[in-house]
Design a protein around this motif. Structure first.
Motif, short mmCIF file in Angstrom:
data_model
loop_
_atom_site.label_atom_id
_atom_site.label_comp_id
_atom_site.label_asym_id
_atom_site.label_seq_id
_atom_site.Cartn_x
_atom_site.Cartn_y
_atom_site.Cartn_z
N MET A 93 0.71 -0.68 0.00
CA MET A 93 -0.15 -0.45 0.46
C MET A 93 0.84 0.97 -0.12
N GLU A 94 0.26 2.24 -0.03
CA GLU A 94 1.02 2.89 0.11
C GLU A 94 0.76 4.74 0.78
N LEU A 95 0.73 5.83 1.25
CA LEU A 95 0.66 6.59 1.71
C LEU A 95 1.07 8.07 1.68
N VAL A 96 0.42 9.20 1.54
CA VAL A 96 0.81 10.07 1.46
C VAL A 96 0.50 11.06 2.74
N ASP A 97 1.01 11.90 2.83
CA ASP A 97 0.50 12.67 3.86
C ASP A 97 1.04 13.91 3.20
N TYR A 98 -0.24 14.82 2.85
CA TYR A 98 -0.43 15.96 2.20
C TYR A 98 -0.80 17.20 3.14
N HIS A 99 -0.44 17.28 4.31
CA HIS A 99 -0.53 18.11 5.35
C HIS A 99 1.21 18.93 5.09
N HIS A 100 2.19 18.59 4.54
CA HIS A 100 3.07 19.02 4.67
C HIS A 100 3.32 18.84 3.24
N LEU A 101 3.95 20.43 2.85
CA LEU A 101 4.38 19.63 0.83
C LEU A 101 5.43 20.67 1.22
N GLU A 102 5.76 20.80 -0.14
CA GLU A 102 7.00 21.20 -0.71
C GLU A 102 6.49 21.31 -1.51
N VAL A 103 7.73 22.49 -2.66
CA VAL A 103 8.33 22.34 -3.74
C VAL A 103 9.75 22.28 -3.90
N ALA A 104 9.96 21.54 -4.87
CA ALA A 104 11.06 21.03 -5.31
C ALA A 104 12.33 21.50 -6.69
N VAL A 105 12.85 22.95 -7.22
CA VAL A 105 13.84 23.53 -7.44
C VAL A 105 15.16 23.20 -8.36
N LYS A 106 15.41 23.55 -9.37
CA LYS A 106 16.55 23.48 -9.75
C LYS A 106 17.24 24.69 -9.91
N VAL A 107 18.32 24.88 -9.05
CA VAL A 107 19.25 25.73 -9.29
C VAL A 107 20.75 25.29 -9.95
N ASP A 108 20.82 26.29 -10.59
CA ASP A 108 22.31 26.32 -11.21
C ASP A 108 23.59 26.62 -10.77
N GLU A 109 24.30 25.90 -10.88
CA GLU A 109 25.96 26.04 -10.02
C GLU A 109 25.89 28.19 -9.70
N TYR A 110 26.04 29.21 -10.94
CA TYR A 110 26.43 29.94 -10.54
C TYR A 110 25.45 31.11 -9.61
N ASP A 111 24.41 30.65 -8.90
CA ASP A 111 22.78 30.76 -7.87
C ASP A 111 23.08 30.26 -7.05
N ILE A 112 23.76 29.41 -6.82
CA ILE A 112 22.98 28.18 -5.83
C ILE A 112 24.35 28.64 -4.55
N ALA A 113 25.07 29.63 -4.46
CA ALA A 113 25.63 30.15 -3.04
C ALA A 113 24.55 31.73 -2.55
N ALA A 114 23.23 31.88 -3.40
CA ALA A 114 22.96 32.89 -2.76
C ALA A 114 21.81 32.56 -2.46
N LEU A 115 21.55 30.74 -1.95
CA LEU A 115 20.40 30.23 -1.42
C LEU A 115 21.73 29.70 0.23
N LYS A 116 20.31 29.92 0.48
CA LYS A 116 20.58 29.02 2.76
C LYS A 116 19.45 28.89 3.21
N THR A 117 19.84 27.88 4.06
CA THR A 117 17.96 26.99 4.52
C THR A 117 17.80 27.96 4.99
N GLY A 118 16.53 27.70 4.94
CA GLY A 118 15.43 28.26 6.12
C GLY A 118 15.63 30.18 6.29
N GLN A 119 16.16 30.48 4.47
CA GLN A 119 15.90 31.41 4.22
C GLN A 119 14.45 31.63 3.14
N GLN A 120 13.42 32.73 3.10
CA GLN A 120 12.21 32.25 3.00
C GLN A 120 12.06 33.05 1.52
#
Length: 307
Positions: free
Chosen positions: A127-154
Motif C-alpha cells: 500500500m502507499e501513504l501520502v502526507d498531504y499536510h506537509h507539502l514542498e516544492v523542489a527546484v533546480k538551481v544552477d551552480e552560479y546561483d547556488i551560493a545565494a541560497l541558504k537553508t531557512g531563507q524565506q
C-alpha cells in the motif's frame, strides 16, 4: 513651325518642374526628420526597486511511504481502507505468521495493492501513504546561483493554478550537483504552509530576493539610451529646448524601472526618442550609431539568467 514652338515652350517649363521636385524633396526630408526627433518625456522619481531570483518546480509531498513486503508472507488482515487518514505507528495489516506492519508517517492511504489471504513475495508493494499536510516544492538551481541560497531563507511561492501566493522557507539544498546538457545544477526544496487548495503536481514559481534599493532615484527603462561605447545616458531639456546629453550611472532594475545612481535627481524630466525603441530589449539606442547597449533585468550591463 508650330511643332518647333511647342517644343520650345516645353523646354522652358522643364527647369521649373525640376525645381518643384527638388523643393518637394527638401520639404519631405524636413518633415521626416522632424518626426524622427519627436520626444516623449519621463520624470525621475524616488522609489524602491527589488529584484529576484526565479525558479520553477512542482508541488510534492514532504512525506510519503510506500509499504513493501519485507519477506514472503500471506496477508491475514488489512486494518485500513483507501482514503482513510492514519497516524504514525497505526496498524496497517497483519500476516498469518503474526507480523504487524505499521505506518511510519501520518498520512492518507492512497492505494491498497493486496487483498486479504493473498500470498506475496518479498519486495511486493502492499500500500502507499501520502502526507498531504506537509507539502514542498523542489527546484533546480544552477551552480552560479547556488551560493545565494541558504537553508531557512524565506521564499515567495506562486501557484499558477488559482493564482495563489504563499510564503515558504528553504528546507534543504543538495550537496551534490547533477549535470544536464553541460550545465551543473543542484536541487533545493522549499517547505510550504498548510493549504487545502494546493494539490501535488501543481506548477509553482519560487522567487527569492536578490537585490533591493530603497528610496533611490528611478526612471523607466525606456528612457535610457546608450552611446557607441555602450555607456548609458539620458537627454535633459524640454520640448522647446535643444536636449542636452547627460551621462548617468545605473544601479539595479526590475525589468521596468531602473535605479539612477548619478546624473539625474528626483523630479527632473528627461526626454527620449519613442521611435528609437528597440523590439528585443525594451531599451533605447542612440540613433546615431548601430552599437547600442542593453541592461539585464537584474541591474548592470550584460546578459541575465534570472528576473
Amino acid at each position: 513651325m508650330m511643332g518647333t514652338k511647342k517644343r520650345s515652350r516645353i523646354r522652358k517649363w522643364i527647369p521649373l518642374i525640376i525645381l518643384i521636385v527638388i523643393l518637394l524633396g527638401i520639404i519631405a526630408a524636413l518633415l521626416l526628420r522632424k518626426t524622427s526627433v519627436s520626444y516623449e518625456n519621463a520624470q525621475a522619481k524616488a522609489g524602491d526597486i527589488t529584484t529576484y531570483y526565479s525558479f520553477s518546480g512542482n508541488i510534492d509531498t514532504k512525506n510519503r511511504q510506500t509499504v513493501l513486503a519485507g519477506k514472503i508472507m500471506q496477508i491475514s488482515e488489512i486494518s485500513v481502507t483507501k482514503g482513510q487518514s492514519v497516524e504514525k505507528d497505526a496498524l496497517l495489516l497483519k500476516s498469518t505468521a503474526g507480523d504487524q506492519i505499521k505506518a511510519k508517517i501520518s498520512g492518507e492511504i492512497v492505494s491498497i495493492d493486496v487483498q486479504e489471504n493473498e500470498q506475496v513475495m518479498a519486495g511486493t508493494k502492499l500500500m502507499e501513504l501520502v502526507d498531504y499536510h506537509h507539502l514542498e516544492v523542489a527546484v533546480k538551481v544552477d551552480e552560479y546561483d547556488i551560493a545565494a541560497l541558504k537553508t531557512g531563507q524565506q521564499a515567495t511561492v506562486k501557484i499558477g493554478a488559482g493564482n495563489k501566493e504563499l510564503q515558504g522557507k528553504i528546507d534543504s539544498i543538495s550537496r551534490e550537483g547533477q549535470i544536464a546538457d553541460g550545465v551543473t545544477y543542484f536541487m533545493a526544496t522549499i517547505v510550504l504552509p498548510e493549504d487545502s487548495s494546493i494539490r501535488i503536481g501543481m506548477t509553482a514559481e519560487v522567487k527569492l530576493i536578490r537585490d533591493q534599493a530603497k528610496g533611490v532615484v528611478t526612471l523607466p527603462m525606456v528612457a535610457i539610451q546608450f552611446d557607441e561605447n555602450n555607456k548609458p545616458y539620458i537627454l535633459k531639456g524640454n520640448e522647446t529646448e535643444q536636449p542636452v546629453k547627460t551621462e548617468i550611472t545605473l544601479g539595479i532594475n526590475d525589468g521596468t524601472t531602473v535605479e539612477i545612481q548619478s546624473g539625474v535627481t528626483a523630479g527632473e524630466t528627461v526626454l527620449y526618442h519613442q521611435t528609437a525603441l528597440t523590439e528585443n530589449t525594451g531599451f533605447l539606442r542612440d540613433s546615431d550609431n548601430s552599437g547600442g547597449g542593453n541592461i539585464n533585468p537584474d541591474g548592470g550591463n550584460g546578459n541575465a539568467r534570472n528576473t
